[in-house]
Every structure is written in C-alpha cells, then in structure tokens.
Design a protein around this motif. Structure first.
Motif, PDB file in Angstrom:
ATOM      1  N   UNK A  37       1.631   2.307 -60.945  1.00  0.00           N
ATOM      2  CA  UNK A  37       1.008   3.445 -60.242  1.00  0.00           C
ATOM      3  C   UNK A  37      -0.096   2.955 -59.331  1.00  0.00           C
ATOM      4  N   UNK A  38      -0.890   1.979 -59.801  1.00  0.00           N
ATOM      5  CA  UNK A  38      -1.960   1.446 -58.960  1.00  0.00           C
ATOM      6  C   UNK A  38      -1.389   0.781 -57.707  1.00  0.00           C
ATOM      7  N   UNK A  39      -0.255   0.124 -57.880  1.00  0.00           N
ATOM      8  CA  UNK A  39       0.381  -0.508 -56.711  1.00  0.00           C
ATOM      9  C   UNK A  39       0.800   0.531 -55.679  1.00  0.00           C
ATOM     10  N   UNK A  42      -2.287   1.671 -53.834  1.00  0.00           N
ATOM     11  CA  UNK A  42      -2.696   0.642 -52.882  1.00  0.00           C
ATOM     12  C   UNK A  42      -1.806   0.641 -51.635  1.00  0.00           C
ATOM     13  N   UNK A  43      -0.511   0.912 -51.835  1.00  0.00           N
ATOM     14  CA  UNK A  43       0.437   0.874 -50.706  1.00  0.00           C
ATOM     15  C   UNK A  43       0.231   2.020 -49.728  1.00  0.00           C
ATOM     16  N   UNK A  46      -3.484   2.904 -46.859  1.00  0.00           N
ATOM     17  CA  UNK A  46      -3.740   2.609 -45.449  1.00  0.00           C
ATOM     18  C   UNK A  46      -2.936   3.431 -44.489  1.00  0.00           C
ATOM     19  N   UNK A  47      -2.132   4.381 -44.986  1.00  0.00           N
ATOM     20  CA  UNK A  47      -1.274   5.203 -44.107  1.00  0.00           C
ATOM     21  C   UNK A  47      -2.020   6.440 -43.632  1.00  0.00           C
ATOM     22  N   UNK A  48      -1.566   6.948 -42.387  1.00  0.00           N
ATOM     23  CA  UNK A  48      -2.175   8.167 -41.820  1.00  0.00           C
ATOM     24  C   UNK A  48      -1.652   9.385 -42.543  1.00  0.00           C
ATOM     25  N   UNK A  49      -2.432  10.437 -42.438  1.00  0.00           N
ATOM     26  CA  UNK A  49      -2.016  11.679 -43.066  1.00  0.00           C
ATOM     27  C   UNK A  49      -0.884  12.327 -42.265  1.00  0.00           C
TER      28      UNK A  49
END
Length: 528
Positions: A37-39, A42-43, A46-49
């Motif tokens: 779940x933490x991975x 983390x993934x 950094x993505x936009x909404x």
C-alpha cells in the motif's frame, strides 16, 4: 505453505490453530500489505489531480508547432493545388483529366477522344433521331411536291401509269371542272386554241381534245397538221398498173365498139372477158411476206396515255443560295443532337426545319481532306463564323528534325509570328524528355519535339482551337504522337494560348524550315 497468486501473501492452513494464524497475520501478511500500500501511495503522489489544466506555454514546443500550421480559414483555387495544370486559365466547359501523374484542364471533347456510344446510352437521342427521320420524310415529300410545282401549268406528259399529283388525264376527250381547276382554266383560256386546236366553246365548257387513234406528228411542215389539230389518215395518191395478154397499161373500154384499150390506146391481141377487173387485193411478191390490210393507212405504233399539269403552280421562283443549301445538308449529315425536342407536338415541315436548325450542333468539315505534297504551308481562311476548330491528321516534313507550327491570323494575310506570340505549357510527355514549363514560340508547336523525315517519322495529332472568332485569346490543345529524327516515339499533351486577345479568321501549318513532304489533314468547325 499456500500463498496468494499475485503477491504471495500467506494463506491460512487447514490444520493450524487460531493462535498460529494470528501470529502469521501479524508477522507476515500484514507487513507485506503495508509495504504494497505504501508503494502505491508513493507511486501516485507525484501525479496531477484529475481535471487539472496547463497553458499552451507550459507544453514544450507546442506554440512553435501550432504557429507553423495553416489557418483554418485558408482556401485554395484548384490551380494552386500541386499536380494540377492549366486550371486557372481554362475557359468555361473544360474538365480536369488525369494525364500521367498530373491533372490537366482540357476541353471535354478532347479528353474523350475518339469513342463510340450505342444510341440507348445517350439520353433522348433515340427520340431525337425519330424526329429527324420524320422531318426527313416530310422534307422528301415536300421536295417531291416542289419538284412537281416547278412544272408550269399546261405542260403535257406521256404517262402510262397512274396520274401524278397535280395532273389530269388528257387527250382522251372528256372535260374537267373549270371551277375546281382555276389555274388550268386560265391557262386554257389563253392557250387552248393555239396549243390544242380547241374552239372557244370547247374551252368554255372545259373540254379536252380527243387524240385517241392518232399518233403525234411535229407541226409546221407543208403536209402536217397545225398545232393541236387532228389529221385523218390518208394514202399517197397513186394508180396500179395491170397487164393483159402481154400489153401493159391501165385498161378501159374505148368507143362504141367496146374494144378494150390501155392508156396509150393500144388494144390487146385478145380482149378480156366481159366484166373484167384486173385489180384485186395485194398478194405476196414471194419475198417480203403477206401484205397487211386494214381500215386505215398507218405506221407501226404503241398505245400511250397523256396527262396535263392542272394545279400546283410554281409561284415566285426567286433565287437559291446553293452554297448555303450545301452547308445545311452537310451539317445535317454530320450533325450530332445536342438537346432533345418536345415530342408531344405535331409539327409541319417548316416547324421541323426550324427544329433541325435550332437543335443541331455539328462538327462541320471545312474544305475537305488536304493531302499536301512538298508544300511550304497549309492554310485555311474565311473562318470568322467558327467558334471552335478541330484539326486531325498526320504530317511529315521534307527536311529532317523540323518543328511544325500552327499560326493564326486576323485577316488571312498577316499571321501572328512574333517570337512570343504564343504561350505553351507541356502537360505531359512519354518518350523523349520535354520540360513541363511555360515557353514562348512563333506559333503553336505541334508534337513538342522536332520531327524526322523518314517514312515512319511523323506527327499524328488532334488539335482543338477554342474561342477562335471571339475577341479573346485563342486557346490551343494538342494531343498526339510524334517520331523525331532519332526514331524515338513520343506522346504528349500540350496546352497553350495566344499571348494577346483578338478575333481570328484564318490559320496555317508550316515547318520551321523547308516544306511539308506529305500528310493528310481534315479541318472541322463548330459555328458560333
């Protein structure tokens, strides 16, 4: 130990106690879940909404790429498209034709070339041809009537068959109704006495002469009848000689003694018996057959009947323009129906003639086939009534490697021959290399190359000239093949026009040097 298919999470075991399963969950399964779940967090961190936006300037290179694009409002003419030749200068009615890798503006007729259609393929042609057939039949009937009308009233013809229209049976006695045939009555009033020997009473009664049992004889001789008069049969005056007892003569009784004497007064040695008559019916002389006898003296003859022109007088002969008639006939012979005719009406001959004139447009042959033999040029003049011209045929120069040029003229005397009087655009060629670019010449160049003079070296062509007699630039299109001095066969299509406007009335073909050796050329035109 059993695990999950994708992430290898430990699964419960059937024989384990609850305590053992809780320990496995705490020590193995839950830590593994926490790590996965933490991975995930983390993934996606950094993505936009979802639904976010960026200005064009934030997208690297986008502004420059869009600036190089064409505006949405931009429009093009057909002539601006690559691979299209001659569209901007083409007159009304031209079409684009695929020639090699290009689209070339050409006259529709030139693009079609020589081809055939069945009548059913042409809309309205069958009905139009029926109309022409009917009109032709009517015209023939009118021509027959006109032929009869050209014969003056009072002319008499021998006619053994049925009486022709416009005539009455004649020379067999009888009479006619003067009120029904006023033209004949007027003619008889003026000529019946002198022409047929009729009396004024016979003329007034409408009587015809009776020539039956009489043969015609030329009047005016000392022995013959006057014109129209009847002459009875007769025999030339003569006597018959007889011979009795060696004495030749015409015997008669002489004196009271009853002696028989001949015309010289000489008696025979023995008197003939009483009641003697030495003249009897003719008998054969042993050489010329048995003599024929009858109630008249006559020549050999055969029976005929006569007729007299009684009505349908020829009025107002006037004059006929034979040249115009010949042109009209040629137009009908060569004609092509260009629009249909209303079939619902009933037309008389004049209306049919009008229909023919108004609904036919034809290529009309001008001057017949020309077969030059060692001539400097071929020329046609007095073409001011033609809007479109078509030249077909082949030509070969006397001198090797010559260009053939076509020039036009306003008066048939001075031809436009300046070095830039004609503009060309070679649209396509196969064979020799011809630059597809505008060029100026002293005339319309035929074939695109210099032409050889060997037996199999020539140019064979179809040339169309449009807007010829308009105050405009005459347009030119050439389609054909040529064989140069090197023996290479070249096919090409050439479009061109005169560099200045003007009304043209003549044209000529000539080689750049020397004469035209041989060929066959036909010029046709459409009036307009």
């Amino acid at each position: 130990m059993a695990t999950t298919a994708n992430r290898d999470y430990p699964l419960p075991e059937a024989g384990a106690s609850v305590k053992d399963e809780i320990e496995r969950l705490q020590q193995a399964t839950l830590p593994m879940l926490d790590e996965d779940v933490q991975a995930l967090f983390d993934a996606i961190g950094g993505l936009s909404e979802i639904g976010h936006k960026h200005p064009i300037s934030d997208v690297e290179g986008l502004s420059a790429a869009l600036a190089a694009k064409m505006p949405a409002s931009k429009t093009f003419s057909i002539g601006e498209l690559s691979g299209v030749v001659g569209a901007d200068d083409a007159p009304d009615g031209y079409v684009l034709v695929k020639v090699g890798e290009e689209w070339v503006a050409q006259a529709a007729l030139s693009a079609l070339g020589s081809h055939d259609h069945v009548i059913a393929d042409v809309s309205g042609l069958g009905d139009a041809l029926d109309t022409l057939t009917e009109a032709a039949s009517g015209a023939q009937a009118t021509a027959d009537e006109a032929k009869g009308a050209a014969v003056p009233i009072g002319i008499v013809f021998m006619q053994n068959g049925p009486v022709d229209p416009g005539y009455l049976r004649f020379g067999e006695g009888g009479s006619y109704d003067r009120a029904s045939y006023p033209d004949l009555a007027a003619w008889m009033d003026a000529n019946g006495q002198t022409a047929f020997g009729l009396t004024p009473t016979q003329i007034a009664n409408g009587e015809f002469p009776d020539w039956r049992d009489h043969s015609p004889r030329t009047a005016g001789g000392p022995l013959g009848p006057s014109v129209g008069a009847l002459q009875l049969d007769a025999m030339q005056g003569h006597r018959h000689a007889e011979k009795w007892n060696g004495i030749l003569g015409n015997f008669y009784t002489s004196g009271a003694s009853g002696q028989v004497r001949n015309s010289a007064g000489t008696p025979p040695s023995v008197d003939p018996p009483a009641g003697y008559n030495g003249i009897f019916d003719p008998i054969t002389d042993g050489t010329n057959g048995i003599p024929r006898t009858a109630s008249e003296t006559r020549v050999k003859s055969f029976g005929v009947r006569w007729q007299i022109k009684a009505y349908g007088a020829f009025v107002g002969g006037g004059t006929a323009d034979l040249v115009a008639i010949q042109q009209d006939v040629q137009t009908v012979k060569n004609g092509a129906v260009r629009k249909d005719v209303d079939q619902s009406g009933s037309y008389g001959v004049p209306e049919k003639v009008t229909i023919l004139k108004n609904t036919l447009q034809a290529w009309e042959q001008i001057g017949g086939e020309v077969k030059p033999v060692n001539v400097s040029a071929i020329a046609w003049t007095d073409l001011d009534s033609f809007a479109r011209l078509r030249l077909t045929g082949w030509l070969r120069p006397v001198t090797d490697a010559q260009s053939l040029f076509l020039q036009v003229s306003a008066d048939g005397v001075s031809y436009y021959n300046a070095s830039n009087a004609y503009n060309h655009q070679v649209s396509n060629s196969v064979g020799a290399s011809i630059t597809a670019a505008t060029a100026d010449y002293i005339g319309f160049r035929m074939g695109g190359i210099t032409i050889g003079n060997a037996a199999d070296e020539l140019t064979a062509f179809t040339v169309i000239l449009d807007r010829f007699n308009e105050n405009a630039r005459t347009l030119y299109s050439y389609h054909g093949q040529a064989v140069g001095a090197d023996g290479v066969l070249t096919w090409c299509s050439i479009a061109g026009r005169r560099s200045a406007s003007g009304v043209d009335t003549a044209l000529r073909i000539f080689p750049s040097s020397g004469n035209i050796a041989a060929g066959s050329v036909i010029l046709e035109g459409v009036r307009g």
